[in-house]
Write a protein that holds these residues in place. Structure first.
Motif, PDB file in Angstrom:
ATOM      1  N   LYS A   5      43.998  54.805  40.823  1.00 26.68           N
ATOM      2  CA  LYS A   5      44.995  54.332  39.856  1.00 26.68           C
ATOM      3  C   LYS A   5      44.321  53.528  38.730  1.00 26.68           C
ATOM      4  N   ASP A   6      44.971  53.549  37.601  1.00 29.57           N
ATOM      5  CA  ASP A   6      44.479  52.792  36.453  1.00 29.57           C
ATOM      6  C   ASP A   6      44.564  51.289  36.741  1.00 29.57           C
ATOM      7  N   TYR A   7      43.472  50.579  36.466  1.00 32.39           N
ATOM      8  CA  TYR A   7      43.432  49.151  36.775  1.00 32.39           C
ATOM      9  C   TYR A   7      44.514  48.368  36.031  1.00 32.39           C
ATOM     10  N   TYR A   8      44.766  48.767  34.800  1.00 31.60           N
ATOM     11  CA  TYR A   8      45.785  48.051  34.027  1.00 31.60           C
ATOM     12  C   TYR A   8      47.164  48.257  34.644  1.00 31.60           C
ATOM     13  N   ASP A   9      47.415  49.502  35.115  1.00 30.84           N
ATOM     14  CA  ASP A   9      48.702  49.780  35.766  1.00 30.84           C
ATOM     15  C   ASP A   9      48.848  48.951  37.032  1.00 30.84           C
ATOM     16  N   ILE A  10      47.748  48.841  37.772  1.00 31.94           N
ATOM     17  CA  ILE A  10      47.801  48.087  39.038  1.00 31.94           C
ATOM     18  C   ILE A  10      48.240  46.648  38.790  1.00 31.94           C
ATOM     19  N   LEU A  11      47.708  46.051  37.730  1.00 34.26           N
ATOM     20  CA  LEU A  11      48.059  44.657  37.435  1.00 34.26           C
ATOM     21  C   LEU A  11      49.293  44.550  36.534  1.00 34.26           C
ATOM     22  N   GLY A  12      49.801  45.705  36.085  1.00 31.13           N
ATOM     23  CA  GLY A  12      50.995  45.693  35.242  1.00 31.13           C
ATOM     24  C   GLY A  12      50.786  45.016  33.901  1.00 31.13           C
ATOM     25  N   ASN A  14      48.802  45.410  29.772  1.00 27.74           N
ATOM     26  CA  ASN A  14      48.247  46.402  28.857  1.00 27.74           C
ATOM     27  C   ASN A  14      46.823  46.021  28.469  1.00 27.74           C
ATOM     28  N   LYS A  15      46.172  46.955  27.797  1.00 32.40           N
ATOM     29  CA  LYS A  15      44.739  46.823  27.507  1.00 32.40           C
ATOM     30  C   LYS A  15      44.368  45.627  26.647  1.00 32.40           C
ATOM     31  N   VAL A  17      45.514  42.480  26.583  1.00 29.10           N
ATOM     32  CA  VAL A  17      45.727  41.091  27.014  1.00 29.10           C
ATOM     33  C   VAL A  17      44.398  40.385  27.278  1.00 29.10           C
ATOM     34  N   GLY A  18      44.420  39.070  27.144  1.00 25.11           N
ATOM     35  CA  GLY A  18      43.218  38.254  27.333  1.00 25.11           C
ATOM     36  C   GLY A  18      43.043  37.856  28.792  1.00 25.11           C
ATOM     37  N   PRO A  19      41.941  37.141  29.044  1.00 21.23           N
ATOM     38  CA  PRO A  19      41.618  36.731  30.419  1.00 21.23           C
ATOM     39  C   PRO A  19      42.727  35.904  31.086  1.00 21.23           C
ATOM     40  N   ASP A  20      43.409  35.054  30.311  1.00 24.72           N
ATOM     41  CA  ASP A  20      44.437  34.216  30.906  1.00 24.72           C
ATOM     42  C   ASP A  20      45.575  35.057  31.471  1.00 24.72           C
ATOM     43  N   GLU A  21      45.954  36.067  30.689  1.00 22.31           N
ATOM     44  CA  GLU A  21      47.052  36.921  31.144  1.00 22.31           C
ATOM     45  C   GLU A  21      46.634  37.775  32.337  1.00 22.31           C
ATOM     46  N   ILE A  22      45.374  38.210  32.332  1.00 25.27           N
ATOM     47  CA  ILE A  22      44.870  38.989  33.466  1.00 25.27           C
ATOM     48  C   ILE A  22      44.924  38.131  34.725  1.00 25.27           C
ATOM     49  N   ASP A  62      35.936  40.585  34.181  1.00 25.53           N
ATOM     50  CA  ASP A  62      34.527  40.529  33.812  1.00 25.53           C
ATOM     51  C   ASP A  62      34.337  41.303  32.507  1.00 25.53           C
ATOM     52  N   PRO A  63      33.996  40.590  31.420  1.00 24.59           N
ATOM     53  CA  PRO A  63      33.918  41.277  30.120  1.00 24.59           C
ATOM     54  C   PRO A  63      33.030  42.519  30.134  1.00 24.59           C
ATOM     55  N   LYS A  64      31.913  42.433  30.855  1.00 26.30           N
ATOM     56  CA  LYS A  64      30.999  43.577  30.885  1.00 26.30           C
ATOM     57  C   LYS A  64      31.635  44.771  31.588  1.00 26.30           C
ATOM     58  N   LYS A  65      32.189  44.484  32.763  1.00 26.86           N
ATOM     59  CA  LYS A  65      32.788  45.576  33.545  1.00 26.86           C
ATOM     60  C   LYS A  65      34.007  46.142  32.828  1.00 26.86           C
ATOM     61  N   LYS A  66      34.771  45.242  32.207  1.00 20.59           N
ATOM     62  CA  LYS A  66      35.977  45.680  31.501  1.00 20.59           C
ATOM     63  C   LYS A  66      35.616  46.654  30.381  1.00 20.59           C
TER      64      LYS A  66
END
Ligand SMILES: [Zn+2]
Ligand SMILES: [Zn+2]
Length: 379
Positions: A5-12, A14-15, A17-22, A62-66
């Protein structure tokens, strides 16, 4: 294997958003799906969901992984995890971020008194929950900090000296945890023991890392008193971070090995410094240029003259030609920001507007009326 599954979908989320929202999204869902927050019958499903959430979080925070994920999808990040894909106990490096969630729960589970000495400790707590076999010397966790920069600092680049709290190698034992190595009596040197554990998922039979030697097979005969055998100690460290000119908010600088030291001689994590831009009262950033509005008097606009203009390096004098209109933009070459990719500096853009006096003496009013007639102003 099923399609991931798409990671963004898993966390509900969108692409964009910043670290705080994640973080917020993850915390909310992690609390909901934490196995201990669910009934017996739902535990298994919740555990799967919790691991899935944690994998998505591990990558997106993680900015790199993201960046790799945004660019290449799951293929871009899968190789970052060990064999068999993401393993919570091995690949989740952000346990500190969910400490408040886990901390409360674990306080209840393990009879209270749960406190995190080092990031490695909450890892091992998670290992206990999920039956992972963490070795004795673990890589230290990455440290993430935000660095606030002024526009002036961004313009020319800067070296920031930052004080951070981090785990460093214990100076007394050099990170070993003590002296005099001997074979662990509990596991006979194999580093592994069979264990029946009562976990939140019920009784489990596991081969786990030997708790005595933490999987190393050897123990220290004389434990270091300073670090109590962990090999690391929390210190306030001053780190100098060199930031090139022209960086943007969200850019980050990764300093390898400057994060938390690993326990028992494990390698250190990285220090990731994320750039934040402070708002400037005068200038607005436009990529490599800076922009400002400058009111000038009617007489200077009409007749020409010199005005003082603020720049990031102090005031300079600028010539206004005769007959300058409101809205005209003047360019001060090289007074903008450095460029990350080349040596050309950006410019300062100055938009002038003609200032109209709000209060007039009767004499001034009379003169303006005369001027209007002279100029044949109709409106
Ligand atoms: Zn020590
Ligand atoms: Zn052992």
């Amino acid at each position: 294997m099923a399609t991931k599954k798409d990671y963004y979908d898993i966390l509900g989320i969108n692409k964009n958003v910043g670290p705080d929202e994640i973080k917020t999204a993850y915390r909310k869902l992690a609390r909901k799906y934490h196995p201990d927050m669910n009934s017996e019958s739902e535990k298994k499903a919740a555990e799967e969901k919790f691991k899935e959430l944690s994998e998505a979080y591990e990558v997106l925070i993680d900015p790199k992984k993201k960046q790799m994920y945004d660019q290449y999808g799951h293929q871009g990040v899968d190789q970052q995890f060990g064999p068999g894909g993401f393993d919570f106990s091995r690949d989740f490096t952000h346990s500190g971020d969910i400490e408040d969630i886990l901390g409360n729960l674990l306080g209840n589970l393990f009879g209270g008194g749960f406190s995190r000495r080092a990031s490695g400790d909450s890892d091992s707590v998670i290992n206990r929950i999920f039956g992972g076999g963490g070795g004795g010397n673990r890589r230290g966790s990455d440290l993430r900090i935000n660095i606030q920069l002024t526009l002036k600092e961004i313009a020319n680049g800067v070296t920031k000296k930052i004080k951070i709290k981090k785990y460093e190698k214990c100076k007394t034992c050099g990170g070993i945890g003590g002296k005099g190595l001997k074979t662990c009596p509990k596991c006979g040197g194999s580093g592994r023991v069979k264990q029946v554990t009562s976990t939140i998922f019920g009784q489990m039979m596991n081969v786990v890392a030997c708790p005595e030697c933490e999987g190393r097979g050897k123990i220290i005969s004389e434990r270091c008193n300073e670090c109590r055998g962990s090999g690391i100690a929390e210190n306030i460290a001053t780190v100098a971070i060199k930031i090139p000119g022209g960086v943007k908010a969200g850019n980050y600088i990764s300093l390898r090995g400057q994060g938390n030291a690993g326990r028992n001689g494990g390698t250190s994590g990285d220090l990731i410094a994320v750039i934040d831009e402070q708002k400037n009262d005068i200038f607005e950033r436009r990529d490599g240029n800076i922009f400002m509005k400058l009111p000038i008097s009617f007489s200077v606009a009409a007749l020409g003259g010199k005005v003082e203009v603020p720049t990031l390096d102090g005031k300079v004098s600028m010539r206004i030609p005769r007959g300058t209109q409101s809205g005209k933009i003047f360019k001060l070459r090289g007074k903008g920001l450095a460029n990350l990719n080349n040596y050309r500096k950006g410019d300062e853009l100055v938009e002038v507007s003609v200032r109209v006096p709000e209060k007039l003496s009767s004499e001034a009013e009379k003169t303006i009326k005369e001027l209007s007639q002279l100029l044949n102003d109709e409106y």
